[in-house]
Design a protein around this motif. Structure first.
Motif, mmCIF file in Angstrom:
data_model
loop_
_atom_site.group_PDB
_atom_site.id
_atom_site.type_symbol
_atom_site.label_atom_id
_atom_site.label_comp_id
_atom_site.label_asym_id
_atom_site.label_seq_id
_atom_site.Cartn_x
_atom_site.Cartn_y
_atom_site.Cartn_z
ATOM 1 N N ALA A 1 37.805 -47.507 -12.446
ATOM 2 C CA ALA A 1 36.580 -47.669 -11.645
ATOM 3 C C ALA A 1 35.742 -46.398 -11.689
ATOM 4 O O ALA A 1 34.516 -46.455 -11.842
ATOM 5 C CB ALA A 1 36.948 -48.014 -10.203
ATOM 6 N N ALA B 1 33.967 -46.185 -14.999
ATOM 7 C CA ALA B 1 32.846 -47.119 -15.083
ATOM 8 C C ALA B 1 31.656 -46.620 -14.266
ATOM 9 O O ALA B 1 30.504 -46.715 -14.704
ATOM 10 C CB ALA B 1 33.285 -48.507 -14.609
ATOM 11 N N PHE C 1 32.607 -53.153 -15.598
ATOM 12 C CA PHE C 1 33.585 -52.831 -14.565
ATOM 13 C C PHE C 1 34.829 -53.716 -14.635
ATOM 14 O O PHE C 1 35.678 -53.640 -13.739
ATOM 15 C CB PHE C 1 32.926 -52.973 -13.186
ATOM 16 C CG PHE C 1 31.852 -51.953 -12.931
ATOM 17 C CD1 PHE C 1 32.152 -50.753 -12.313
ATOM 18 C CD2 PHE C 1 30.548 -52.178 -13.346
ATOM 19 C CE1 PHE C 1 31.167 -49.804 -12.094
ATOM 20 C CE2 PHE C 1 29.557 -51.241 -13.130
ATOM 21 C CZ PHE C 1 29.873 -50.040 -12.509
ATOM 22 N N SER D 1 37.574 -52.877 -9.017
ATOM 23 C CA SER D 1 36.810 -52.689 -10.253
ATOM 24 C C SER D 1 35.792 -51.563 -10.172
ATOM 25 O O SER D 1 35.373 -51.017 -11.191
ATOM 26 C CB SER D 1 36.076 -53.989 -10.609
ATOM 27 O OG SER D 1 34.985 -54.204 -9.733
ATOM 28 N N GLY D 2 35.330 -51.247 -8.963
ATOM 29 C CA GLY D 2 34.259 -50.272 -8.806
ATOM 30 C C GLY D 2 32.874 -50.892 -8.793
ATOM 31 O O GLY D 2 31.891 -50.199 -8.524
ATOM 32 N N TYR D 3 32.774 -52.195 -9.066
ATOM 33 C CA TYR D 3 31.453 -52.827 -9.144
ATOM 34 C C TYR D 3 30.731 -52.824 -7.798
ATOM 35 O O TYR D 3 29.538 -52.502 -7.728
ATOM 36 C CB TYR D 3 31.594 -54.259 -9.667
ATOM 37 C CG TYR D 3 30.295 -55.042 -9.685
ATOM 38 C CD1 TYR D 3 29.341 -54.816 -10.666
ATOM 39 C CD2 TYR D 3 30.036 -56.008 -8.720
ATOM 40 C CE1 TYR D 3 28.141 -55.531 -10.678
ATOM 41 C CE2 TYR D 3 28.851 -56.726 -8.726
ATOM 42 C CZ TYR D 3 27.914 -56.483 -9.702
ATOM 43 O OH TYR D 3 26.737 -57.196 -9.703
#
Length: 218
Positions: A118, A121, A40, A91-93
């Motif tokens: 994001a 990922a 990510f 980041s989308g994490y």
């Protein structure tokens, strides 16, 4: 760095950083131990994915330190019935972690290129219940209400519009205050008035539009 190194680094992150910082929720630890954080992040920073650092994503945004991410997820105590809104997770994490813990996740991101990265990922990790929308948290509107909100940036004061997005009895993780002495809190949308529980002290970059007004000295 080969995948085996990343796996070891992920294990060490959980055991040497996240767990010692009072993240003891087994579900949160399992997600952080299995989800590849490096996937990510921008390629230039992937070797630092498991360091105790906030990492730049572009546009002045940062991926939070793993310890703060772990504490935020633990505070929300997500379960498989929750609908979650994530604000400012470039980041989308965090959206991916929430997706592994909850029913549905909507991630709000101001910048289209970060939102696309994001989303890619999330797709690559088969997190099919988390979706990214391009929008500014201070102008975006929705009729949806969420059982949990995770705000991945600081605010000077808690915006009423964020509380309005919570269902009754919903809860929100947010960091408020003035650098360098900010406070992470859990806001519960109780019937009569929001109830705020102090969690820990930290210092995060402000969400765009959420910094305190400058104080002019004459």
């Amino acid at each position: 760095m080969n995948p085996m190194d990343y796996n070891k680094a992920r294990e060490l992150m959980v055991e040497q950083q996240v767990r010692p910082w009072d993240v003891l929720d087994g579900r949160v630890l399992d997600v952080m131990a299995t989800l590849p954080r490096e996937a990510f992040l921008p390629e230039a920073h992937r070797t630092l994915a498991y360091a105790d650092l906030a990492l730049p994503l572009g546009h002045g945004e940062f991926a939070l330190k793993p310890v703060v991410q772990g504490r935020a997820l633990q505070a929300l105590a997500l379960d498989p019935a929750d609908d979650v809104l994530v604000i400012g997770d470039g980041s989308g994490y965090l959206a991916a972690c929430a997706g592994r813990l909850a029913r549905d996740v909507l991630a709000l991101e101001r910048h289209a290129d970060l939102a696309q990265a994001a989303a890619s990922a999330l797709s690559a990790q088969s997190v099919d219940n988390a979706h990214v929308v391009v929008g500014d948290a201070f102008t975006w509107t929705t009729d949806r209400r969420f059982t949990a909100i995770l705000v991945a940036g600081a605010v000077d004061t808690i915006p009423q519009r964020f509380i309005d997005w919570l269902e009754p009895n919903g809860r929100m993780f947010i960091v408020r205050g003035r650098s360098p002495a900010m406070e992470a809190v859990l806001v519960r949308n109780d019937v009569n008035a929001p109830r705020i529980q102090s969690l820990f002290e930290t210092d995060l970059p402000y969400l765009a539009g959420a910094a305190p007004a400058p104080v002019f000295k004459f």
